[in-house]
Design an enzyme around this catalytic site. Structure first.
Site, PDB file in Angstrom:
ATOM      1  N   CYS A 139       3.396  -1.372 -12.677  1.00  0.00           N
ATOM      2  CA  CYS A 139       3.822  -0.188 -13.424  1.00  0.00           C
ATOM      3  C   CYS A 139       4.919  -0.591 -14.408  1.00  0.00           C
ATOM      4  CB  CYS A 139       4.278   0.935 -12.497  1.00  0.00           C
ATOM      5  SG  CYS A 139       5.637   0.500 -11.387  1.00  0.00           S
TER       6      CYS A 139
ATOM      7  N   ALA B 255       0.783  -1.229   0.000  1.00  0.00           N
ATOM      8  CA  ALA B 255       0.000   0.000   0.000  1.00  0.00           C
ATOM      9  C   ALA B 255       0.819   1.285   0.000  1.00  0.00           C
ATOM     10  CB  ALA B 255      -0.942   0.005   1.209  1.00  0.00           C
ATOM     11  N   ALA B 256       1.984   1.291   0.639  1.00  0.00           N
ATOM     12  CA  ALA B 256       2.757   2.535   0.773  1.00  0.00           C
ATOM     13  C   ALA B 256       3.252   3.020  -0.592  1.00  0.00           C
ATOM     14  CB  ALA B 256       3.936   2.304   1.710  1.00  0.00           C
TER      15      ALA B 256
END
Length: 444
Positions: free
Chosen positions: A377, A258-259
């Site tokens: 990504c 999550a970070a």
């Protein structure tokens, strides 16, 4: 007073030694005045992105390859050459003089003379030092004009053909900036109007309703609304990830990896701070950044969890899971300038095994009838489509979900098998993200 070029050199040495990521280096940057800090950041990122092009150029002027020089001297030459070739606003005399001063600090008089002579030759011979053009020598252009390692140049040329030139050009460009409106605090229309009135060149996104696209290079921390939590810096492709998960108020959501919290806080906003988002992150220091972002943005329904995501035991079954997995980062090279030098086909294969393991674990924590989004990504198929197809073959209770409703209409033809899409910078104008939506069939 700290010097921008000296600070940039220190950071470049750390990046080359493998001790720092170019987009996360902060050695002495805070000691610089704002204008010098911007210059230092530009030098660190630009030299790292274009390292191979700079070395190719310098090798034309040296008796021995630039790699035979000591790390400080070769990076001083790279710094000088980058300013002379790519930063028109920097006077050539200043670029050379500052490089000579650094050479005096790191080398003997002979080295100082070498640095001075080579950089003055860059000025004199600039027109004849142009790397190969794509139309003449595609692979050499990708290697030396667009500074790609051999394996990546060959891969992109094989996968994209003539389109690889646009991808190469994108890879050495400065990243564009986008803001995600924090809809817990304001609206996209109000934020756009406030920033425009303050003289910020900004326009609504054509990709996501809460997105705003900034024009040019800005110090975002100084923008109106940062301290008030009106916005979060986030690319439109990353915004699409949370939109594709489409969480509803009151649901239980698990956000894996999550970070620093961009997608986590977006999920919370889409849920109106109702329900709970379990933000799973293995590194406590990164989780602290997420908590800080939650406070700034007024997010109250996030529950931080320090945990290796390969073990989600103890967490409740989730209505939705966002799985933003570790990846090679080849879709965000402008933002991660050193990724091209850190990755390899072997490293990507290792990442694939981890990605599949994370998917397997998340699948067990998803409620029947629930949805899961897998995102990266990168634009590497073996981290994307291949992983999803392997997962589906091993988990017959899962199906690809429907992505059409959360994508711009003009992109819906790019959806594969109804439930996954590879966003490409040269085609879609956003970061290179992969998104797949998976649905767990209800039990009979």
């Amino acid at each position: 007073m700290a010097n921008a070029r000296a600070v940039a050199l220190e950071n470049l040495l750390a990046v080359e030694a493998g001790g720092a990521f170019a987009n996360l280096t902060h050695r002495r940057l805070d000691a610089l005045e704002p204008a010098d800090r911007r210059l230092a950041n530009e030098l660190i990122a630009g030299v790292t992105r274009r390292r191979r092009t700079l070395d190719w150029t310098l090798d034309q002027l040296l008796k021995h390859p630039v790699d035979t020089l000591t790390p400080p001297i070769r990076n001083i030459l790279r710094l000088g050459a980058y300013q002379l070739l790519y930063l028109e606003r920097i006077p050539a005399s200043a670029a050379v003089d500052e490089a000579v001063k650094l050479a005096r600090r790191y080398g003997h008089p002979g080295v100082v003379k070498l640095v001075n002579g080579v950089l003055r030759n860059v000025i004199r011979r600039r027109a004849s030092l142009e790397p190969p053009r794509f139309a003449v020598a595609p692979l050499d252009a990708l290697r030396y004009r667009y500074a790609l390692p051999d394996w990546l140049a060959e891969r992109w040329h094989g996968a994209f053909g003539a389109e690889a030139e646009a991808l190469g050009e994108w890879s050495v460009s400065a990243p564009h900036l986008a803001l995600r409106t924090n809809t817990l605090r304001t609206t996209p229309e109000a934020l756009c109007e406030a920033l425009s009135s303050a003289g910020v060149p900004i326009a609504p996104s054509a990709v996501v309703p809460e997105g705003l696209r900034l024009q040019g290079t800005l110090d975002v921390r100084s923008l109106l609304g940062y301290n008030e939590g009106w916005w979060y810096v986030q690319d439109e492709a990353a915004m699409l990830v949370s939109r594709c998960l489409a969480p509803k108020p009151g649901e239980t959501v698990i956000d894996v990896g999550a970070a620093p919290g961009g997608k986590t806080t977006h999920l919370a906003a889409l849920m109106g701070n109702q329900g709970v988002v379990y933000a799973v992150e293995a590194h406590p220091n990164r989780l602290a950044r997420l908590e800080e972002n939650c406070r700034r943005l007024g997010v109250t329904n996030v529950q931080p969890v320090v945990r290796d995501a390969r073990d989600l035991s103890g967490l409740p079954a989730a209505d939705r899971i966002l799985l933003d997995v570790p990846c090679s980062g080849l879709g965000v090279l402008p933002r991660k300038p050193d990724a091209r030098w850190r990755q390899s086909p072997e490293a990507i294969a290792e990442l694939g095994a981890l990605q599949l393991q994370l998917l397997d674990t998340a699948a067990d924590n998803l409620k029947p009838g629930g949805s899961m989004v897998y995102s990266t990504c990168t634009i590497s198929p073996e981290e994307n489509q291949t992983i999803i197809r392997r997962f589906l073959a091993q988990h017959p209770q899962f199906r690809l979900g429907d992505l059409a409703d959360c994508l711009p209409e003009r992109w819906r033809g790019d959806v594969e098998d109804g439930g996954m899409i590879q966003l490409l910078p040269q085609r879609h104008g956003v970061d290179g993200f992969f998104i797949a939506k998976l649905r767990k069939e209800p039990t009979a």
